[in-house]
Design a protein around this motif. Structure first.
Motif, short mmCIF file in Angstrom:
data_model
loop_
_atom_site.label_atom_id
_atom_site.label_comp_id
_atom_site.label_asym_id
_atom_site.label_seq_id
_atom_site.Cartn_x
_atom_site.Cartn_y
_atom_site.Cartn_z
N GLY A 89 17.70 13.49 -1.85
CA GLY A 89 16.41 13.99 -1.39
C GLY A 89 16.18 13.58 0.06
O GLY A 89 17.06 12.99 0.70
N CYS A 90 14.96 13.87 0.57
CA CYS A 90 14.65 13.53 1.96
C CYS A 90 14.48 12.02 2.11
O CYS A 90 14.57 11.49 3.20
CB CYS A 90 13.38 14.25 2.40
SG CYS A 90 11.88 13.62 1.60
N GLY A 91 14.21 11.34 0.99
CA GLY A 91 14.04 9.89 1.02
C GLY A 91 12.62 9.45 1.33
O GLY A 91 12.30 8.27 1.18
N ARG A 92 11.76 10.38 1.76
CA ARG A 92 10.46 9.98 2.29
C ARG A 92 9.26 10.54 1.51
O ARG A 92 8.16 10.03 1.64
CB ARG A 92 10.33 10.44 3.74
CG ARG A 92 11.44 9.89 4.64
CD ARG A 92 11.22 10.30 6.08
NE ARG A 92 9.95 9.85 6.60
CZ ARG A 92 9.71 8.61 7.04
NH1 ARG A 92 10.66 7.71 7.02
NH2 ARG A 92 8.52 8.29 7.49
N CYS A 93 9.46 11.60 0.74
CA CYS A 93 8.31 12.20 0.04
C CYS A 93 7.94 11.33 -1.17
O CYS A 93 8.65 10.39 -1.53
CB CYS A 93 8.62 13.64 -0.37
SG CYS A 93 9.81 13.77 -1.72
N ARG A 94 6.85 11.69 -1.80
CA ARG A 94 6.35 10.91 -2.94
C ARG A 94 7.40 10.81 -4.04
O ARG A 94 7.60 9.76 -4.64
CB ARG A 94 5.09 11.61 -3.43
CG ARG A 94 4.42 11.00 -4.60
CD ARG A 94 2.99 11.56 -4.73
NE ARG A 94 2.44 11.27 -6.02
CZ ARG A 94 2.43 12.14 -7.03
NH1 ARG A 94 2.94 13.33 -6.88
NH2 ARG A 94 1.90 11.80 -8.18
N TYR A 95 8.11 11.94 -4.30
CA TYR A 95 9.09 11.93 -5.39
C TYR A 95 10.30 11.08 -5.02
O TYR A 95 10.82 10.33 -5.86
CB TYR A 95 9.50 13.37 -5.74
CG TYR A 95 8.33 14.21 -6.16
CD1 TYR A 95 7.66 13.92 -7.34
CD2 TYR A 95 7.87 15.26 -5.37
CE1 TYR A 95 6.55 14.66 -7.73
CE2 TYR A 95 6.76 16.00 -5.76
CZ TYR A 95 6.10 15.69 -6.93
OH TYR A 95 5.01 16.42 -7.31
N CYS A 96 10.76 11.21 -3.78
CA CYS A 96 11.90 10.40 -3.37
C CYS A 96 11.55 8.91 -3.41
O CYS A 96 12.35 8.08 -3.85
CB CYS A 96 12.36 10.79 -1.96
SG CYS A 96 13.26 12.35 -1.91
N GLN A 97 10.34 8.58 -2.97
CA GLN A 97 9.94 7.17 -2.99
C GLN A 97 9.88 6.63 -4.40
O GLN A 97 10.13 5.45 -4.64
CB GLN A 97 8.58 7.01 -2.29
CG GLN A 97 8.65 7.22 -0.77
CD GLN A 97 9.26 6.01 -0.08
OE1 GLN A 97 8.69 4.94 -0.07
NE2 GLN A 97 10.44 6.19 0.48
N PHE A 103 13.00 16.15 -7.61
CA PHE A 103 11.79 16.94 -7.37
C PHE A 103 11.50 17.13 -5.89
O PHE A 103 10.49 17.72 -5.52
CB PHE A 103 10.57 16.29 -8.04
CG PHE A 103 10.67 16.19 -9.54
CD1 PHE A 103 11.10 17.28 -10.30
CD2 PHE A 103 10.34 15.02 -10.19
CE1 PHE A 103 11.20 17.20 -11.69
CE2 PHE A 103 10.44 14.92 -11.58
CZ PHE A 103 10.87 16.02 -12.32
N CYS A 104 12.38 16.61 -5.02
CA CYS A 104 12.15 16.69 -3.57
C CYS A 104 12.15 18.15 -3.13
O CYS A 104 12.95 18.96 -3.60
CB CYS A 104 13.25 15.93 -2.83
SG CYS A 104 13.05 15.94 -1.05
N ALA A 105 11.26 18.49 -2.18
CA ALA A 105 11.18 19.87 -1.69
C ALA A 105 12.29 20.18 -0.69
O ALA A 105 12.52 21.35 -0.37
CB ALA A 105 9.81 20.10 -1.04
ZN LIG Z 1 11.96 13.95 -0.77
#
Ligand SMILES: [Zn+2]
Ligand SMILES: [Zn+2]
Length: 332
Positions: A89-97, A103-105
């Motif tokens: 994932g991006c590593g930074r969104c709510r789901y990645c955290q 679930f990352c966009a």
């Molecule tokens: Zn993410």
């Protein structure tokens, strides 16, 4: 390197030379050994799942790590790995955290990095899984989509000891789900439209087979009902009917790609407290555990293997519904 490239929808893949890919930070390069051919490849080729072209398909890839990008600590050259659809994932969104990168966009997948139908592919190290030493390449490959989906569906149903489990859709995913449920000690009932597949299901030690005649839900009820339905069937009419075959507290798990809705009777759902659950590739543990079941001989994908030169022919065979039950192309 040589790659099989999708250049437009409804066109054969084009075998052509492309620059050798180089791994960036957090990535590895993999020398491909085998790639499973999935029904989703056909959906992509038909434009039902849009992707930017040109693109290299192949999302059930296994091979040897041969180059390591900056910052990768987990893998070494020579490691035998497979790559999941969702790699990072991006590593930074709510789901990645929350460590739910699925679930990352903005996920990294084969669509962003390129797939396995080539001499080499690039993957995020996070998206790679080590293969058990004794598991052959061609048996491991299809587990990275079909086996992963089947194990995730089994677990998404919160299956418990003693549950009677039905598998509807006895193809590339369903035949692995049957073996998983058997390995976990369940009574397993296979639901199919095809009398021809009923024999295959019995060979796979399914306890019972229901060949659908008219209304699968009523037919299932007349056989005593089930606690869990794992659906790999694209027929939403049959899926909807099958929900009537759930026992109280039953769970229906859907995994198929379709534009049609699933319908269920809310009154029956509230009195029986049944659930409808969506499932894809859910947790990293699911791929690791299905690989181990295969290495232990408890899950044996039924395979047709082909050299990668036959890839377009295999895709046609798959679209025509002729593959029993999973095709794999062998590379290098
Ligand atoms: Zn993410
Ligand atoms: Zn797939």
């Amino acid at each position: 390197m040589k790659a099989n490239v999708m250049t437009a929808i409804r066109q054969p893949l084009e075998n052509r030379g492309v620059p050798d890919p180089q791994p960036g930070p957090g990535q590895v390069r993999i020398r491909m050994r085998a790639t499973g051919v999935c029904g989703t490849d056909v959906h992509v080729l038909n434009g039902e799942l849009p992707v930017p072209v040109p693109i290299i398909l192949g999302h059930e890839p296994v091979g040897e790590v041969d180059m390591i990008g900056p910052g990768v600590r987990s893998f070494r050259a020579g490691d035998r790995v497979g790559v999941s659809w969702f790699q990072a994932g991006c590593g930074r969104c709510r789901y990645c955290q929350k460590k739910h990168a699925k679930f990352c966009a903005e996920p990294k997948t084969w669509i962003s990095n390129g797939g396995g139908y080539a001499d080499y592919m690039i993957a995020e190290a996070e998206g790679c899984t080590l293969l058990p030493d004794n598991l052959p390449w061609e048996s491991a490959a299809p587990l990275f989509c079909s086996g992963f989906s089947a194990m995730s569906a089994y677990r998404a149903a919160r299956s418990q000891g003693g549950d009677r489990i039905a598998v509807i859709g006895f193809g590339g995913l369903g035949h692995i789900a049957v073996q998983i449920a058997k390995a976990m000690g369940h009574e397993v009932l296979v639901i199919t439209n095809s009398p021809g597949k009923a024999g295959d299901a019995r060979k796979m030690e399914a306890d019972e087979v229901l060949v659908i005649k008219d209304h699968v839900g009523r037919e299932l009820q007349s056989m005593g009902g089930v606690d869990v339905i794992l659906s790999f069937s694209p027929s939403m009419k049959q899926n909807s009917q099958s929900i009537e075959g759930l026992r109280p507290g039953g769970r229906f798990v859907t995994t198929a790609v379709s534009g049609e809705p699933i319908q269920a009777d809310p009154v029956s759902m509230l009195f029986k407290q049944t659930s409808i659950i969506g499932s894809a590739h859910n947790d990293a543990a699911d791929i690791i555990d299905v690989l181990q079941l295969a290495a232990d001989g408890k899950v044996k994908p039924w395979l047709e293997t082909y050299p990668i030169a036959d890839l377009n022919r295999v895709l046609t065979r798959l679209e025509e519904g002729k593959v029993r039950h999973r095709a794999v192309v062998v590379q290098g």
